[in-house]
Design a protein around this motif. Structure first.
Motif, short mmCIF file in Angstrom:
data_model
loop_
_atom_site.label_atom_id
_atom_site.label_comp_id
_atom_site.label_asym_id
_atom_site.label_seq_id
_atom_site.Cartn_x
_atom_site.Cartn_y
_atom_site.Cartn_z
N GLU A 91 3.94 0.78 -9.71
CA GLU A 91 3.10 0.02 -10.19
C GLU A 91 3.56 -1.55 -9.19
OE1 GLU A 91 1.66 -1.85 -14.39
OE2 GLU A 91 2.92 0.25 -14.11
N ARG A 127 -3.64 -4.00 -8.43
CA ARG A 127 -3.77 -5.36 -8.81
C ARG A 127 -3.65 -6.22 -8.96
NH1 ARG A 127 -0.99 -6.82 -15.39
NH2 ARG A 127 -2.86 -8.48 -15.96
N SER A 134 -5.47 -1.28 -1.30
CA SER A 134 -5.30 0.16 -1.94
C SER A 134 -5.51 -0.07 -3.80
CB SER A 134 -3.57 0.75 -1.89
OG SER A 134 -3.84 1.23 -3.18
N ASN A 135 -6.82 0.49 -3.97
CA ASN A 135 -7.38 0.06 -5.52
C ASN A 135 -6.24 0.14 -6.00
OD1 ASN A 135 -7.33 2.76 -5.22
ND2 ASN A 135 -9.94 3.51 -5.18
N LYS A 136 -4.81 1.47 -5.94
CA LYS A 136 -3.89 1.24 -7.47
C LYS A 136 -3.59 -0.57 -7.70
CE LYS A 136 -3.16 5.94 -6.07
NZ LYS A 136 -2.79 6.87 -5.68
N ALA A 166 2.35 1.77 -3.18
CA ALA A 166 1.81 2.41 -4.54
C ALA A 166 0.58 3.93 -4.35
CB ALA A 166 0.71 1.36 -5.12
N GLU A 167 0.57 3.79 -3.03
CA GLU A 167 -0.02 5.20 -2.51
C GLU A 167 1.07 5.65 -2.45
OE1 GLU A 167 -2.90 5.97 -2.96
OE2 GLU A 167 -3.54 3.41 -3.07
N ASN A 202 1.08 -0.67 -0.34
CA ASN A 202 0.40 0.34 0.05
C ASN A 202 0.95 1.29 -0.20
OD1 ASN A 202 -2.55 -1.24 -0.32
ND2 ASN A 202 -2.84 -1.14 1.99
#
Length: 381
Positions: free
Chosen positions: A34, A56, A52-54, A28-29, A25
């Motif tokens: 990526e 995959r 996190s929705n970032k 990514a945040e 998280n």
């Protein structure tokens, strides 16, 4: 920077899962990397912790654990076909993603051939100490299992880095020139805590009810001093298969009125701040995240100096107390020292909170970004 993290499944609420989640998280945040999170046994189980929705997520659907319910012949066949299927699916996915670095853990030791044969830069995290890795079970023949484990671990010499959690563990990886020490992160460092001086006469311990955590030793230790301190309570939070056995030991020791196995809780930080100090009785640890969590709440910790982790976290006599590993009498003495000395508890607790800050994301995660960026830069040169 494009990273792939590989982990078996993200269904169990464990310390490693939480650490993995927090790191991914943050990367990514905050770092803007990526992140692709690859599991291979997740199935339809929900995630243990929110990602996190970032990020995959891809599951390879190679459920190795299902072989335990198969007939012997089918199990033998799957031992050969399942790793090949895993390798094929992983290769196809990695070729699509083209990651800068692939990160896996020593929990996937039995899949190292398949993971490390992928033509990408690899970083492997070890969340348990080296000697414990040699005790992995492959054939149930101890000398052969140890030989197989050594052979698989030798593959790690090909990795860019093997990241271990403690300096004592790092010293055990003899012959490896790619060992890096990065401590685990405590992401929940409370901005404010309850006044250390006002806390009740309550000792807390946290962990799975499993032999590793040594709660049987804790019961024996508490039995030596409990009668002298009837106004104190010892509460253990956690669940696991040893509950019945531990509860029986507690009853036989006559401690049911002063020691409780309270099950799991969704708000452990509230319980930390409702306690006077923390005790850890583990026989071994990969790290000891609960120590850092407790310290961040202003709790002094008493802990066995087990392999490995507590001695990298606790500064003996400054922010907590270390005890000779497995020494039940000494553990009781150190607990009683804190019970009898409120001023000492408060002094150690204040320093514990200050010292725990060195494990926050702001201090630990830049070590990870520096590691990844150095690997990619070196390769480009």
């Amino acid at each position: 920077m494009k990273l792939v993290y590989i982990f078996s499944s993200f269904a169990a609420k464990g310390g490693t899962e939480r650490i993995f989640c927090d790191k991914m998280n943050w990367l990514a945040e905050v770092a803007g990397y990526e992140i692709v999170f690859v599991t291979y046994e997740q199935g339809n189980h929900p995630f243990a912790y929110p990602l996190s929705n970032k990020i995959r997520h891809v599951d390879l659907n190679t459920r190795f654990f299902t072989t335990g319910t198969m007939s012997l012949l089918k199990r033998i066949r799957f031992k050969f076909t399942m790793p090949r299927l895993f390798k094929h699916r992983l290769r196809k996915l990695l070729d699509e993603i083209q990651p800068d670095v692939v990160v896996s853990t020593t929990y996937a030791l039995f899949l190292f051939r398949e993971i490390l044969s992928q033509p990408y830069r690899h970083v492997v995290e070890s969340h348990v100490y080296y000697q414990l890795l040699l005790q992995n079970t492959f054939t149930h023949i101890s000398w052969l299992d140890r030989k197989i484990a050594r052979h698989l671990l030798e593959m790690l010499k090909r990795c860019e880095k093997v990241v271990v959690l403690t300096h004592k563990d790092a010293a055990c990886w003899k012959g490896y020139d790619n060992i890096e020490v990065i401590h685990n992160v405590v992401t929940n460092y409370p901005e404010k805590i309850t006044d250390v001086a006002d806390r009740p006469k309550r000792i807390i311990a946290v962990g799975r009810l499993h032999a590793q955590k040594g709660f049987d030793l804790l019961i024996q230790s508490w039995q030596l001093i409990a009668a002298r301190h009837p106004d104190w309570q010892l509460v253990v939070y956690g669940h696991g298969g040893d509950l019945q056995k531990l509860q029986q030991q507690l009853e036989e020791a006559g401690l049911t009125s002063s020691m409780t196995f309270a099950g799991a809780t969704d708000n452990i930080y509230k319980e930390y701040q409702n306690s006077a100090f923390y005790v850890m009785s583990s026989r071994y640890e990969g790290w000891g995240l609960v120590l850092v969590e407790a310290m961040s709440c202003g709790l002094p910790c008493v802990s066995f100096d087990c392999p490995y982790g507590p001695s990298d976290i606790i500064r003996d006599g400054e922010d907590g107390l270390l005890v000779e590993n497995g020494n039940i009498q000494q553990l009781a003495e150190k607990m009683e020292l804190l019970i009898n000395n409120k001023e000492l508890r408060e002094r150690l607790g204040v320093q514990a909170r200050l010292n725990a800050a060195r494990f926050t994301s702001d201090n630990i995660m830049p070590q990870w970004t520096k590691l990844f960026e150095t690997i990619v830069q070196n390769d480009n040169h």
